[in-house]
Design a protein around this motif. Structure first.
Motif, PDB file in Angstrom:
ATOM      1  N   GLU A 619       0.826  -1.208   0.000  1.00  0.00           N
ATOM      2  CA  GLU A 619       0.000   0.000   0.000  1.00  0.00           C
ATOM      3  C   GLU A 619       0.860   1.258   0.000  1.00  0.00           C
ATOM      4  N   PHE A 620       0.812   1.984  -1.147  1.00  0.00           N
ATOM      5  CA  PHE A 620       1.555   3.235  -1.284  1.00  0.00           C
ATOM      6  C   PHE A 620       0.727   4.454  -0.876  1.00  0.00           C
ATOM      7  N   ARG A 621      -0.589   4.344  -0.936  1.00  0.00           N
ATOM      8  CA  ARG A 621      -1.427   5.507  -0.668  1.00  0.00           C
ATOM      9  C   ARG A 621      -1.264   5.986   0.776  1.00  0.00           C
ATOM     10  N   ILE A 622      -1.194   7.301   0.941  1.00  0.00           N
ATOM     11  CA  ILE A 622      -1.113   7.920   2.259  1.00  0.00           C
ATOM     12  C   ILE A 622      -2.452   8.605   2.533  1.00  0.00           C
ATOM     13  N   GLU A 623      -3.039   8.303   3.687  1.00  0.00           N
ATOM     14  CA  GLU A 623      -4.289   8.942   4.105  1.00  0.00           C
ATOM     15  C   GLU A 623      -4.015   9.803   5.344  1.00  0.00           C
ATOM     16  N   VAL A 624      -4.984  10.644   5.660  1.00  0.00           N
ATOM     17  CA  VAL A 624      -5.019  11.275   6.976  1.00  0.00           C
ATOM     18  C   VAL A 624      -6.388  10.990   7.582  1.00  0.00           C
ATOM     19  N   TYR A 625      -6.395  10.893   8.922  1.00  0.00           N
ATOM     20  CA  TYR A 625      -7.673  10.826   9.623  1.00  0.00           C
ATOM     21  C   TYR A 625      -7.933  12.172  10.268  1.00  0.00           C
ATOM     22  N   ILE A 626      -9.146  12.688  10.038  1.00  0.00           N
ATOM     23  CA  ILE A 626      -9.579  13.946  10.642  1.00  0.00           C
ATOM     24  C   ILE A 626     -10.355  13.581  11.910  1.00  0.00           C
ATOM     25  N   PRO A 627      -9.755  13.705  13.109  1.00  0.00           N
ATOM     26  CA  PRO A 627     -10.478  13.342  14.333  1.00  0.00           C
ATOM     27  C   PRO A 627     -11.695  14.233  14.535  1.00  0.00           C
ATOM     28  N   PRO A 628     -12.624  13.800  15.377  1.00  0.00           N
ATOM     29  CA  PRO A 628     -13.829  14.610  15.602  1.00  0.00           C
ATOM     30  C   PRO A 628     -13.535  16.040  16.020  1.00  0.00           C
ATOM     31  N   TYR A 629     -12.443  16.288  16.762  1.00  0.00           N
ATOM     32  CA  TYR A 629     -12.180  17.658  17.222  1.00  0.00           C
ATOM     33  C   TYR A 629     -11.821  18.609  16.082  1.00  0.00           C
ATOM     34  N   LEU A 630     -11.475  18.059  14.900  1.00  0.00           N
ATOM     35  CA  LEU A 630     -11.205  18.913  13.737  1.00  0.00           C
ATOM     36  C   LEU A 630     -12.319  18.835  12.699  1.00  0.00           C
ATOM     37  N   ASN A 631     -13.360  18.128  13.016  1.00  0.00           N
ATOM     38  CA  ASN A 631     -14.418  17.878  12.036  1.00  0.00           C
ATOM     39  C   ASN A 631     -15.648  18.737  12.305  1.00  0.00           C
ATOM     40  N   GLN A 632     -15.470  19.818  13.075  1.00  0.00           N
ATOM     41  CA  GLN A 632     -16.611  20.671  13.416  1.00  0.00           C
ATOM     42  C   GLN A 632     -16.542  22.032  12.734  1.00  0.00           C
ATOM     43  N   GLY A 633     -15.478  22.297  11.992  1.00  0.00           N
ATOM     44  CA  GLY A 633     -15.353  23.571  11.299  1.00  0.00           C
ATOM     45  C   GLY A 633     -14.874  24.709  12.170  1.00  0.00           C
ATOM     46  N   PHE A 634     -14.398  24.388  13.399  1.00  0.00           N
ATOM     47  CA  PHE A 634     -13.922  25.449  14.289  1.00  0.00           C
ATOM     48  C   PHE A 634     -12.505  25.874  13.903  1.00  0.00           C
ATOM     49  N   ARG A 635     -12.236  27.145  14.058  1.00  0.00           N
ATOM     50  CA  ARG A 635     -10.902  27.661  13.794  1.00  0.00           C
ATOM     51  C   ARG A 635      -9.976  27.265  14.935  1.00  0.00           C
ATOM     52  N   PRO A 636      -8.802  26.709  14.631  1.00  0.00           N
ATOM     53  CA  PRO A 636      -7.880  26.310  15.696  1.00  0.00           C
ATOM     54  C   PRO A 636      -7.365  27.513  16.468  1.00  0.00           C
ATOM     55  N   PRO A 637      -7.098  27.348  17.756  1.00  0.00           N
ATOM     56  CA  PRO A 637      -6.497  28.448  18.525  1.00  0.00           C
ATOM     57  C   PRO A 637      -5.069  28.704  18.070  1.00  0.00           C
ATOM     58  N   GLU A 638      -4.525  29.832  18.489  1.00  0.00           N
ATOM     59  CA  GLU A 638      -3.176  30.225  18.077  1.00  0.00           C
ATOM     60  C   GLU A 638      -2.390  30.718  19.285  1.00  0.00           C
ATOM     61  N   PHE A 639      -1.068  30.638  19.198  1.00  0.00           N
ATOM     62  CA  PHE A 639      -0.213  31.177  20.256  1.00  0.00           C
ATOM     63  C   PHE A 639       1.198  31.365  19.710  1.00  0.00           C
ATOM     64  N   ASN A 640       1.988  32.162  20.413  1.00  0.00           N
ATOM     65  CA  ASN A 640       3.404  32.354  20.102  1.00  0.00           C
ATOM     66  C   ASN A 640       4.246  31.847  21.267  1.00  0.00           C
ATOM     67  N   ILE A 641       5.445  31.414  20.958  1.00  0.00           N
ATOM     68  CA  ILE A 641       6.373  30.980  21.994  1.00  0.00           C
ATOM     69  C   ILE A 641       7.779  31.381  21.574  1.00  0.00           C
ATOM     70  N   SER A 642       8.574  31.831  22.538  1.00  0.00           N
ATOM     71  CA  SER A 642       9.938  32.257  22.210  1.00  0.00           C
ATOM     72  C   SER A 642      10.985  31.332  22.818  1.00  0.00           C
ATOM     73  N   VAL A 643      10.780  30.896  24.046  1.00  0.00           N
ATOM     74  CA  VAL A 643      11.743  30.009  24.704  1.00  0.00           C
ATOM     75  C   VAL A 643      11.272  28.566  24.516  1.00  0.00           C
ATOM     76  N   THR A 644      12.061  27.778  23.820  1.00  0.00           N
ATOM     77  CA  THR A 644      11.642  26.395  23.513  1.00  0.00           C
ATOM     78  C   THR A 644      12.580  25.354  24.112  1.00  0.00           C
ATOM     79  N   ASP A 645      13.534  25.765  24.925  1.00  0.00           N
ATOM     80  CA  ASP A 645      14.424  24.826  25.605  1.00  0.00           C
ATOM     81  C   ASP A 645      14.151  24.938  27.099  1.00  0.00           C
ATOM     82  N   TRP A 646      13.442  23.960  27.651  1.00  0.00           N
ATOM     83  CA  TRP A 646      12.900  24.069  29.003  1.00  0.00           C
ATOM     84  C   TRP A 646      13.682  23.203  29.983  1.00  0.00           C
ATOM     85  N   ALA A 647      13.886  23.730  31.174  1.00  0.00           N
ATOM     86  CA  ALA A 647      14.428  22.961  32.295  1.00  0.00           C
ATOM     87  C   ALA A 647      13.263  22.461  33.147  1.00  0.00           C
ATOM     88  N   TYR A 648      13.534  21.427  33.923  1.00  0.00           N
ATOM     89  CA  TYR A 648      12.480  20.851  34.755  1.00  0.00           C
ATOM     90  C   TYR A 648      12.012  21.829  35.827  1.00  0.00           C
TER      91      TYR A 648
END
Length: 754
Positions: A619-648
């Motif tokens: 099977e060469f075909r590639i599919e995606v599954y759209i889970p229910p949380y993306l199947n309602q037509g809602f716009r995804p939330p957005e955010f920015n982040i600057s520090v991406t290397d985190w200590a515990y």
């Protein structure tokens, strides 16, 4: 030990007898009825107290007493007096033995079996015409209360909650059993044991039967008297008869499989150039695929990278890469170094099994990378050749490689090793429990626990290991198998009981009394793929409803996707989602994408029809599954982040948080660690919901507290506006404590540093 009456004689010892044998020939003849004359002995069948009735002569003491409550010896013992004594003490079974002995109980124990009535031939001392015992075999003359023996055994007493006896069911004659799963318990089957086993595995119907060949037509109820054979494990209870079932049902809803209106959907994503057996989302947001040699197109290089943003441009979306040795059934994990390198270990045969391959992700969305897989065997290699190994990050930031076999269907490799290799000679640690369970323990499941110890699940066993010595800290209970096979396994190649399972199991390994929770799934599935989603649920898809993992060993593809929600009550966690038209069997995978969709890839079953034509193709075909949380037509939330290397245990902020359905009061934040998936084992996978606070459009997130809760790794950071996830952003948590960024310091390998 001296005799109490004579200090000059021995009288045995603890559990010992001095035995004497008379060798003369002038012994008197003992009449069969006891007493002083040739009296006829017969069982008492009438005139018994209450509802007791005679059942038969039973063999006693072959393995132990079949009735455990013995009354004092009585020189006036009769059947009636014994039954009266037992009934007065609320026992439902009475038996007499050796003329003057009376025994009581509520069950027959220790393998009680019926004997011929003629072998119960000793008269009662209080009435020599009533039989009480034969000499060989030792047998016991029983009376049973009719309410226990003849009417609805076990009904209302001791059954699991909500179970009820329904009647005596006749088996059908069409070759199909009334109940599909048959459990063979030749010596210990009981109605209660059968109901309990069926209930544990989520089946709302149970029946007990002695003979199993179906000969009747139509599963219909007959007279209760047709079910008249005792259970081998409890002769007081009935276990059907030939082609008859004592039938029990659960009164209620045992498995609430949700059928939501919003079930998501499959979509075709892109034509493929590879039949992948290993799929990995890199920190460059591209998916790398590895393919076994000989699969796919004749000129395949065995390695490709997919740019998710260029799928409308076929020539640009796929980038050809290269591996030097065969990655067939290798293991992969993403390193916590600055570059997020992918490491792949093991392989199919010969030098491939020692393979150690590294890839440094490059490029960005819409821009192809330029780096490739790096490999130099034998300069850099594993200490042991491995086929089907698991790779896992440890809490100290090093890499564990465990298990597998020495080559294709070869001898076991029941040990582990650490990367980078510690100083010294051979540092491999042997594991006797992997040697004992080969070949049903391949690709064992490995997880770092909050204590930093290691959970390992293999075949149908599990244990916790010390993270330094790798000695066993604790052996966990065995994983439940299938309803009719205790030896069913959860790891490759069984992933079932020699057939597909319809149940899943989970455990909190470090609880004071860890116990497996068993849940029945909506359908049977082997070669299951499972991926964590940003909302804490899990998508289950791919595989077959029959067979085991391997080439040509499973048919009847399972085309349905299922959602599992661990926050719901037990028995209500599965939701039945949508179906695909693409059969995805052996070597298929699920991969979480940055936008919350799931990439569905692969299938290399090598299954043909009887005439030799291909039944399920590569099977060469590639599919995606759209889970229910993306199947309602809602716009995804957005955010920015600057520090991406985190200590515990430090706090980090995200800014410009934009929600389009709710408020920050309902916001959730999740961290999903980088993972690589093969054969249904997502190596490195972990889901964490960190603590956070928000003020306006800025939220402050507290990183996980330590490397037990979150071993050093890269994570996809999502925010969720109600059910809807954002696009993820990568953060590294825990740094690179093992300084993998400086390894391997040999020519031909890219070192990102630390």
């Amino acid at each position: 030990m001296l005799c109490a009456g004579s200090s000059e004689e021995f009288c045995g010892g603890p559990n010992r007898l001095n035995v004497y044998n008379y060798t003369g020939t002038d012994l008197p003849v003992h009449p069969p009825g006891g007493g002083d004359g040739p009296t006829t002995v017969f069982p008492v069948t009438s005139g018994l107290p209450g509802n007791f009735s005679y059942v038969g002569c039973y063999v006693d003491n072959t393995f132990g007493r079949i009735l455990v409550f013995g009354q004092p010896g009585n020189p006036n013992n009769t059947i009636k007096s014994c039954v009266t004594t037992c009934a007065s003490q609320n026992f439902t079974i009475a038996g007499t033995e050796f003329g003057d002995e009376c025994y009581c109980g509520n069950t027959l124990d220790e393998g009680a079996v019926l004997a011929n009535d003629s072998t119960c031939n000793m008269g009662c001392v209080g009435n020599t015409t009533s039989d009480a015992l034969s000499f060989i075999p030792a047998s016991i003359d029983m009376g049973f209360q009719s309410g226990m023996w003849w009417t609805q055994p076990c009904v209302g007493t001791g059954l699991p909650a909500n179970w009820q006896y329904k009647g005596c069911l006749r088996e059908p004659t069409n070759g199909v059993k009334a109940l599909p799963y048959k459990i063979i318990w030749p010596t210990n089957n009981t109605a209660l044991a059968c109901v309990t086993q069926c209930a544990a595995f989520g089946f709302p119907a149970s029946g007990v039967e002695v003979k199993t060949d179906p000969v009747n037509n139509g599963a219909v109820f007959g007279e209760d008297s047709e079910c008249n054979l005792p259970c081998p494990g409890d002769p007081v209870s009935l276990c059907g008869a030939g082609n008859r079932l004592n039938y029990y049902e659960y009164n209620g809803t045992m498995n609430l499989w949700n059928t939501p209106k919003n079930i998501g959907r499959y979509e075709f994503f892109v034509p493929g150039v590879v039949v992948p057996l290993i799929a990995t989302l890199g920190i460059n947001n591209k998916v790398t695929f590895l393919e076994k040699a000989g699969t796919g197109f004749p000129n395949s290089t065995g390695a490709y990278e997919l740019d998710l943003t260029l799928v409308s441009n076929f020539s640009a979306t796929w980038r050809e890469m290269h591996v030097k040795t065969d990655v067939f059934c290798a293991g992969s994990v993403i390193l916590p170094d600055k570059a997020g390198r992918q490491i792949n270990v093991g392989g199919w045969s010969l030098e491939s099994t020692f393979g150690l391959r590294l890839y440094t992700p490059s490029g960005s969305d819409g821009v192809n990378g330029t780096t490739d897989w790096e490999e130099d065997n034998p300069t850099l290699r594993l200490q042991r050749g491995r086929w089907y190994p698991t790779a896992s990050m440890l809490s100290n930031g090093s890499v564990l490689v465990i298990g597998g076999e020495t080559g294709s269907n070869a001898s076991p490799q029941p040990n582990l090793e650490i990367l980078p290799k510690p100083a010294g000679g051979d540092t491999v640690i042997e594991l006797d429990w992997l040697a004992r369970t080969d070949p049903n323990n391949l690709y064992p499941f490995v997880l770092v626990l909050p204590s930093k110890r290691l959970f390992v699940g293999y075949w149908n066993e599990a244990r916790i290991l010390d993270p330094v010595t790798f000695d066993t800290f604790k052996v966990l209970p065995n994983m439940p198998g299938s309803v009719n096979d205790f030896l069913a396994g959860r790891t490759y190649p069984l992933e079932g009981a020699g057939d597909a399972l319809d149940s899943c199991v989970s455990i909190a390994p470090e609880d004071s009394n860890p116990t497996w929770e068993l849940e029945r799934m909506p359908s049977k599935r082997v070669m299951t793929c499972m991926v964590g989603l940003p909302d804490g649920t899990y998508l289950i898809a791919n595989g077959a409803k029959q067979g085991v993992a391997g080439f040509g060993l499973a048919t009847d593809p399972n085309l349905n996707a299922v959602l599992y929600d661990p926050t719901k009550p037990l028995g209500q966690r599965f939701s039945i989602l949508n179906d695909t038209i693409v059969a995805r069997l052996y070597h298929s995978e699920l991969t979480l994408l940055p936008d919350g969709r799931v990439l569905v890839s692969g299938s290399d079953p090598q299954t043909n029809n009887p005439d030799g034509t291909v039944k399920y193709p590569e099977e060469f075909r590639i599919e995606v599954y759209i889970p229910p949380y993306l199947n309602q037509g809602f716009r995804p939330p957005e955010f920015n982040i600057s520090v991406t290397d985190w200590a515990y245990n430090r706090e980090y902020t995200i800014t410009n948080v934009k929600l389009f359905q709710g408020t920050t009061a309902n916001l959730r934040i999740s961290l999903l660690s980088a993972s690589s998936s093969t054969h249904g084992n997502s190596m490195g996978a972990r889901t964490i919901f960190p603590a956070f606070t928000c003020s306006g459009t800025t939220c402050t997130i507290r990183a996980p507290p330590n490397s037990g809760v979150s071993p050093p790794a890269w994570h996809q950071l999502f925010i969720l506006d109600g059910p809807t996830p954002s696009h993820s952003k990568w953060v590294r948590i825990g740094g690179d404590p093992a300084q993998l960024g400086n390894w391997p310091d040999i020519p031909g390998f890219t070192l990102p540093g630390v």
